[in-house]
Write a protein that holds these residues in place. Structure first.
Motif, PDB file in Angstrom:
ATOM      1  N   THR A  62       6.242  19.132  -0.008  1.00  0.00           N
ATOM      2  CA  THR A  62       4.183  18.732   0.392  1.00  0.00           C
ATOM      3  C   THR A  62       3.957  18.232  -0.730  1.00  0.00           C
ATOM      4  O   THR A  62       2.355  18.030  -0.614  1.00  0.00           O
ATOM      5  N   THR A  63       4.559  16.603  -1.002  1.00  0.00           N
ATOM      6  CA  THR A  63       4.203  15.722  -1.858  1.00  0.00           C
ATOM      7  C   THR A  63       4.157  14.556  -1.199  1.00  0.00           C
ATOM      8  O   THR A  63       5.675  14.342  -1.012  1.00  0.00           O
ATOM      9  N   PHE A  64       3.364  13.607  -0.513  1.00  0.00           N
ATOM     10  CA  PHE A  64       4.013  12.390  -0.116  1.00  0.00           C
ATOM     11  C   PHE A  64       3.082  11.548  -0.339  1.00  0.00           C
ATOM     12  O   PHE A  64       1.743  11.307  -0.311  1.00  0.00           O
ATOM     13  N   TYR A  65       3.358   9.867   0.505  1.00  0.00           N
ATOM     14  CA  TYR A  65       2.339   9.377   0.382  1.00  0.00           C
ATOM     15  C   TYR A  65       1.914   8.610   1.838  1.00  0.00           C
ATOM     16  O   TYR A  65       3.315   9.023   2.561  1.00  0.00           O
ATOM     17  N   SER A  66       1.044   8.183   2.104  1.00  0.00           N
ATOM     18  CA  SER A  66       1.049   7.425   3.540  1.00  0.00           C
ATOM     19  C   SER A  66       0.140   6.153   3.511  1.00  0.00           C
ATOM     20  O   SER A  66      -0.457   6.520   2.402  1.00  0.00           O
ATOM     21  N   PHE A  67       0.537   6.112   4.612  1.00  0.00           N
ATOM     22  CA  PHE A  67      -0.352   3.945   5.525  1.00  0.00           C
ATOM     23  C   PHE A  67       0.008   4.196   7.038  1.00  0.00           C
ATOM     24  O   PHE A  67       0.193   4.872   7.391  1.00  0.00           O
ATOM     25  N   THR A  68      -1.106   3.454   6.563  1.00  0.00           N
ATOM     26  CA  THR A  68      -1.196   3.198   8.393  1.00  0.00           C
ATOM     27  C   THR A  68       0.156   1.643   8.300  1.00  0.00           C
ATOM     28  O   THR A  68      -0.682   0.701   7.598  1.00  0.00           O
ATOM     29  N   CYS A  69       0.852   1.084   8.805  1.00  0.00           N
ATOM     30  CA  CYS A  69       1.202  -0.272   8.925  1.00  0.00           C
ATOM     31  C   CYS A  69       0.502  -1.026   9.819  1.00  0.00           C
ATOM     32  O   CYS A  69       0.133  -0.996  10.453  1.00  0.00           O
ATOM     33  N   PRO A  70       0.422  -2.277   9.153  1.00  0.00           N
ATOM     34  CA  PRO A  70      -0.390  -3.061   9.958  1.00  0.00           C
ATOM     35  C   PRO A  70       0.043  -4.544  10.553  1.00  0.00           C
ATOM     36  O   PRO A  70      -0.324  -4.853  11.135  1.00  0.00           O
ATOM     37  N   GLU A  71       1.405  -3.653  11.048  1.00  0.00           N
ATOM     38  CA  GLU A  71       2.406  -4.410  11.835  1.00  0.00           C
ATOM     39  C   GLU A  71       2.523  -4.401  13.370  1.00  0.00           C
ATOM     40  O   GLU A  71       1.971  -4.593  14.451  1.00  0.00           O
ATOM     41  N   CYS A  72       2.693  -2.303  13.072  1.00  0.00           N
ATOM     42  CA  CYS A  72       2.191  -1.922  14.421  1.00  0.00           C
ATOM     43  C   CYS A  72       1.795  -1.048  14.778  1.00  0.00           C
ATOM     44  O   CYS A  72       1.188  -0.506  15.993  1.00  0.00           O
ATOM     45  N   GLY A  73       0.945  -0.030  13.629  1.00  0.00           N
ATOM     46  CA  GLY A  73      -0.194   0.259  13.310  1.00  0.00           C
ATOM     47  C   GLY A  73       0.302   1.434  13.586  1.00  0.00           C
ATOM     48  O   GLY A  73      -0.614   2.734  13.826  1.00  0.00           O
TER      49      GLY A  73
END
Length: 102
Positions: A62-73
């Motif tokens: 339950t430990t994670f990091y997240s982001f939105t890909c700037p290339e494909c969204g």
């Protein structure tokens, strides 16, 4: 001007000190960037700390990091071990602590 000591931290504060005076000796800070990759489109890129989110849970699952890909969204979520948590928090990534609801 009176002086007061912060609770055992060894820090001394002066009443009436302005923000400008407190930061007068500081220099500009270089923004931290992190290298990341998208598992969907396979592109590698750099992200600013503001583009990442870190969630710290009760376990490694339950430990994670997240982001939105700037290339494909695409929304990307990756596990974060102790070292990754250390690097992301040290680099100013916004952190959310997850609590168990028993």
């Amino acid at each position: 001007m009176s002086e007061s000591s912060a609770s055992g931290a060894g820090v001394t504060a002066h009443e009436g000190m302005t923000v400008a005076a407190a930061f007068a000796g500081m220099r500009s800070v270089t923004p931290v960037t992190f290298r990341a990759g998208c598992p969907d489109c396979r592109v590698s890129f750099e992200l600013a700390a503001s583009s990442l989110r870190l969630a710290i849970g009760a376990s490694s699952r339950t430990t994670f990091y997240s982001f939105t890909c700037p290339e494909c969204g695409e929304a990307v979520r990756k596990p974060a071990g102790e070292r990754i948590v250390e690097l992301l928090t040290g680099g100013g990534v916004r952190t959310l602590r997850l609590h168990s609801t028993l």
